[in-house]
Design an enzyme around this catalytic site. Structure first.
Site, PDB file in Angstrom:
ATOM      1  CB  ILE A  91       4.228  -0.749   3.879  1.00 31.56           C
ATOM      2  CG1 ILE A  91       3.130  -1.303   4.780  1.00 31.56           C
ATOM      3  CG2 ILE A  91       5.312  -0.028   4.680  1.00 31.56           C
ATOM      4  CD1 ILE A  91       2.405  -0.280   5.600  1.00 31.56           C
ATOM      5  N   GLY A 131      -0.232  -5.108   2.204  1.00 36.44           N
ATOM      6  CA  GLY A 131      -1.077  -5.793   3.182  1.00 36.44           C
ATOM      7  C   GLY A 131      -2.496  -5.893   2.669  1.00 36.44           C
ATOM      8  CB  ALA A 184      -2.432  -0.044   4.273  1.00 34.95           C
ATOM      9  CG  ASP A 219      -4.382  -7.049  13.245  1.00 36.61           C
ATOM     10  OD1 ASP A 219      -4.488  -8.229  13.633  1.00 36.61           O
ATOM     11  OD2 ASP A 219      -4.086  -6.746  12.083  1.00 36.61           O
TER      12      ASP A 219
END
Lengths: 331, 207
Positions: B14, B9, B12, B123
């Site tokens: 994942i 992302g 971050a 968000d």
């Protein structure tokens, strides 16, 4: 095909001439004159008076510096919005008068979309970017999605340029203040914490502006305040741009608007792009700031894809949103 | 074991990993070279802490989120349950009309429940919702906070409205279905929240 575009949304009046050959964009001329308020920010009527005084000369000059003649021009385009009413009306009036005089069609275009299209038109390899459009009034992250240019993030209060100008004005700096703040910031080194305000992909600057002004009132080192302000606001801008790139899965980022001249902002967005494996693009400075060439290029694209506008329907729209434009010239 | 990147992302990564024999997801906030260390460190630590707190509380009040196994503030890592479901963003446009309507209402109900406990997700987009065994999970509370402010709750919904406009624009009724679910479940005055959304829209530039 050759198009002459007139830009007049805010403090700049610009005339640009663009030639299209086999789909490529060639800037033949791009002349800009900028209104400088004696004090404070832009006074819309004063700016419009400035534009009215300069526009005829600018049109002649922009044609004179090329090898073409008025009779070679096929189309007149103008900035229909968004912007300051008096300025828009002045540019539109000039465009209508010119179109009627040389008996060529007229077309009004969206200023924000023009910032993006001139990037696609003039920067090599730039085809489907996320645009970070940063100017005085506008701060938007724009990308093409589902047949339109859509705003993925934008300021919830004031534009980044406006934020810098308001801060600079409190210090007694001359408009536009961005370049001065950039110089001061380059000498700063100590970071003073400021509010970092991101809501989804939208951002807000007003709290940070107040906090920065308070630092100055408290006697903090000016260079450090400028440094902290730039670092924080630009990190916010870069972050929302990256979020939009991740969301839309696009691999290109384009800068536009007057604040795109700031070297630190360029560096930050470029670093972000490199680390994502994405491409970073900035048009030349005269095509980044408000200019007539980008208006000419978008007008030309729209006309060639079948858009037509009668003089009766050429009213300006101060609140012309990016996503109101029907995009007929690309898929 | 080698960790597989599931998704990269904006802020971050994942990663698919294991934790005490379970398959887990690690959300690892990456350092950003474009911003100065002072901002970077502070953002990573505070967002990791906030996110873990909000996830734990959301679960407590009955909004599905992945279970948290471990939180590492220094490195900005949250280790959590792996959900092998579908992102709502990917499936919403291909679902049948009724199912789409039901999910949108469920989204509204869940947001209302969060807001009843003053949890702001921060968000809310369809990328941040996962459908797993017919249950709607919220992920990525990274920009969340806790507040009683009507304004912030309205902004929370406004973010989703914009996501619908940009990503699911052919289904204009979606957001209305979300609001229906929200109105039914929000314990405060939902009309005030909806009015504030209108204010935010009007405040946006050039509306």
């Amino acid at each position: 095909m050759i198009c002459l575009g007139i830009e007049g949304t805010a403090h700049s009046i610009g005339v640009g001439i663009i030639q299209e050959r086999k789909g490529t964009c060639q800037v033949l001329s791009n002349k800009i004159k900028t209104y400088q308020p004696e004090k404070g920010g832009i006074h819309p009527r004063e700016a419009a008076n400035h534009h009215a005084a300069k526009i005829a000369g600018l049109i002649h000059e922009s044609v004179r510096v090329t090898t073409i003649d008025f009779s070679d021009i096929d189309l007149i385009s103008f900035s229909q919005g968004p912007g300051l009413g008096p300025c828009l009306r002045t540019a539109a009036t000039a465009a209508r008068a010119l179109a009627l005089t040389i008996e060529k069609p007229l077309i009004g275009v969206n200023h924000c979309v023009a910032h993006l299209e001139i990037g696609r038109g003039t920067v090599r390899e730039c085809t489907d970017p996320v645009l970070l459009y940063v100017s005085g009034a506008n701060t938007q992250v724009i990308a093409f999605a589902e047949k339109k240019y859509r705003v993925f993030g934008e300021t919830l209060d004031i534009g980044i340029g406006n934020c810098l100008d308001k801060f600079g004005r409190a210090l007694g700096l001359e408009f536009p203040c961005g370049p001065k703040i950039e110089q001061l910031a380059a000498k700063g080194s100590q970071y003073l914490p400021l509010p970092y305000s991101i809501k989804g992909m939208d951002i807000a600057f007003s709290g940070l502006l107040t906090a920065s002004e308070n630092y100055v009132k408290k006697g903090k080192n000016l260079e450090d305040v400028c440094f902290s302000m730039q670092e924080t606001t630009f990190a916010m801008l870069t972050e929302v741009t990256e979020r939009a790139m991740a969301h839309t899965e696009k691999q290109e980022v384009l800068l536009g608007g007057g604040v795109a001249s700031n070297k630190r902002l360029r560096e930050m967005v470029q670093t972000m792009a490199l680390n994502r494996g994405a491409k970073f693009f900035v048009p030349t400075r005269d095509l980044c700031i408000d200019n007539g060439a980008m208006i000419a290029w978008l007008g030309l694209l729209m006309y060639q894809s079948g858009c037509r506008m009668s003089i009766d329907n050429s009213l300006i729209n101060q609140r012309f949103r990016t996503d109101m434009v029907e995009v007929t010239w690309r898929d | 074991m080698t960790k597989k990147i599931l998704y990269r992302g904006a802020e971050a990564e994942i990663l698919l990993s294991t934790y005490m024999g379970r398959t887990v997801v690690e959300k690892r906030r990456v350092q950003k070279a474009y911003r100065i260390k002072e901002i970077d460190r502070q953002l990573i630590a505070s967002r990791t802490r906030e996110e873990a707190k909000l996830m734990a509380e959301s679960r407590r009040i009955g909004v599905s989120v992945p279970l948290i196994y471990d939180v590492d503030l220094f490195n900005g890592i949250i280790t959590m349950e792996y959900l092998a479901g579908d992102r709502v963003k990917d499936i919403l446009n291909i679902l049948g009309k009724q199912k789409r309507k039901r999910i949108c209402q469920k989204i509204g109900e869940s947001i209302a429940r969060l807001h009843n406990h003053d949890i702001i997700h921060g968000d809310i987009t369809t990328s941040n919702m996962i459908l797993f065994y017919d249950r709607l999970y919220f992920i990525d509370f990274g920009l969340g906070c806790k507040t009683i402010e009507i304004e912030t709750k309205a902004v929370d919904l406004h973010v989703l409205m914009e996501a619908f406009e940009s990503t699911h624009s052919q289904y204009s009724s979606c957001f209305n279905n979300v609001l229906d679910g929200y109105k039914k479940n929000y314990r405060g005055d939902p009309v005030r929240v909806l009015h504030t959304i209108d204010d935010i829209i009007r405040r946006g530039r050039y509306r």
